[in-house]
Write an enzyme that holds these catalytic residues in place. Sequence first.
Site, short mmCIF file in Angstrom:
data_model
loop_
_atom_site.label_atom_id
_atom_site.label_comp_id
_atom_site.label_asym_id
_atom_site.label_seq_id
_atom_site.Cartn_x
_atom_site.Cartn_y
_atom_site.Cartn_z
N ASP A 43 35.50 36.73 43.27
CA ASP A 43 36.46 37.26 43.68
C ASP A 43 36.48 36.45 45.43
O ASP A 43 38.55 36.56 45.85
CB ASP A 43 36.23 38.59 44.67
CG ASP A 43 36.69 39.80 44.16
OD1 ASP A 43 37.65 39.47 43.48
OD2 ASP A 43 36.94 41.27 44.54
N ASP A 46 38.80 32.72 44.11
CA ASP A 46 39.80 33.00 43.44
C ASP A 46 40.92 32.41 44.53
O ASP A 46 41.85 32.40 44.23
CB ASP A 46 40.35 34.34 42.27
CG ASP A 46 40.11 35.31 43.55
OD1 ASP A 46 39.71 35.13 44.81
OD2 ASP A 46 39.84 36.34 42.12
N ASP A 64 44.78 40.06 40.35
CA ASP A 64 43.32 40.44 41.00
C ASP A 64 43.30 41.65 41.42
O ASP A 64 42.64 42.31 41.01
CB ASP A 64 43.70 39.65 41.83
CG ASP A 64 42.19 39.60 43.06
OD1 ASP A 64 41.76 38.94 42.35
OD2 ASP A 64 41.97 40.11 44.35
N ASP A 68 40.60 44.28 39.81
CA ASP A 68 39.56 44.53 40.08
C ASP A 68 39.29 46.03 40.38
O ASP A 68 38.38 47.03 40.53
CB ASP A 68 39.95 44.78 41.96
CG ASP A 68 39.89 43.25 42.52
OD1 ASP A 68 38.36 42.28 42.08
OD2 ASP A 68 40.59 43.26 43.44
#
Length: 187
Positions: A43, A46, A64, A68
């Site tokens: 996390d 990236d 993303d 998540d």
Amino acid sequence: MIPLSPNTLTLLGFAVSVAAGAAFALGKPFAGGLLILFSGVFDILDGGVARAKDRITPFGGVLDSVCDRYSDGLMFLGIIAGVVNGRLTLPPILQIESWLWAGYALIGSFLVSYTRARAESAGCRKLSVGVAERTERMIILALGGLSGFLGWALVLIAVFSHITIIQRVLRAKSILNKPSEVDLQKP
């Protein structure tokens, strides 16, 4: 320099989160906690790689965010499955079963993100107020798995998530109810 694209790193982090959810479902909270911490590395990477390589894209942000949400959901569902199938033993807290606390935490996690997105689409600038951003929730969940206090971690996440939702709604109200400069300049 990391040879992987930001989106590949996002997907790898998602895969590790899926493994964390599976670990919880199999009654292995310590492994689940470790995997959450490991997914957090992806996390962080990236976004860092995207900035370093000047590869920040709208699609990358969407990917993303979606990963998540799926990650959060699968981790909490893994905990629920572990409790329901009897592999994860968590005592009731405040006379509420742990699978229900996990459900409250799941709803809260989704609504923290949704509240921000909805408020921003309504005209609020970056609305990151609140005590339970995703990073904080995942750290609490990981520490709960690692320490043997997973049930209490779920309670904290549930409570703090819903406090964050209230904070964001109130902040959005104060921003969106203020007359804009354009409204003030009208004759």
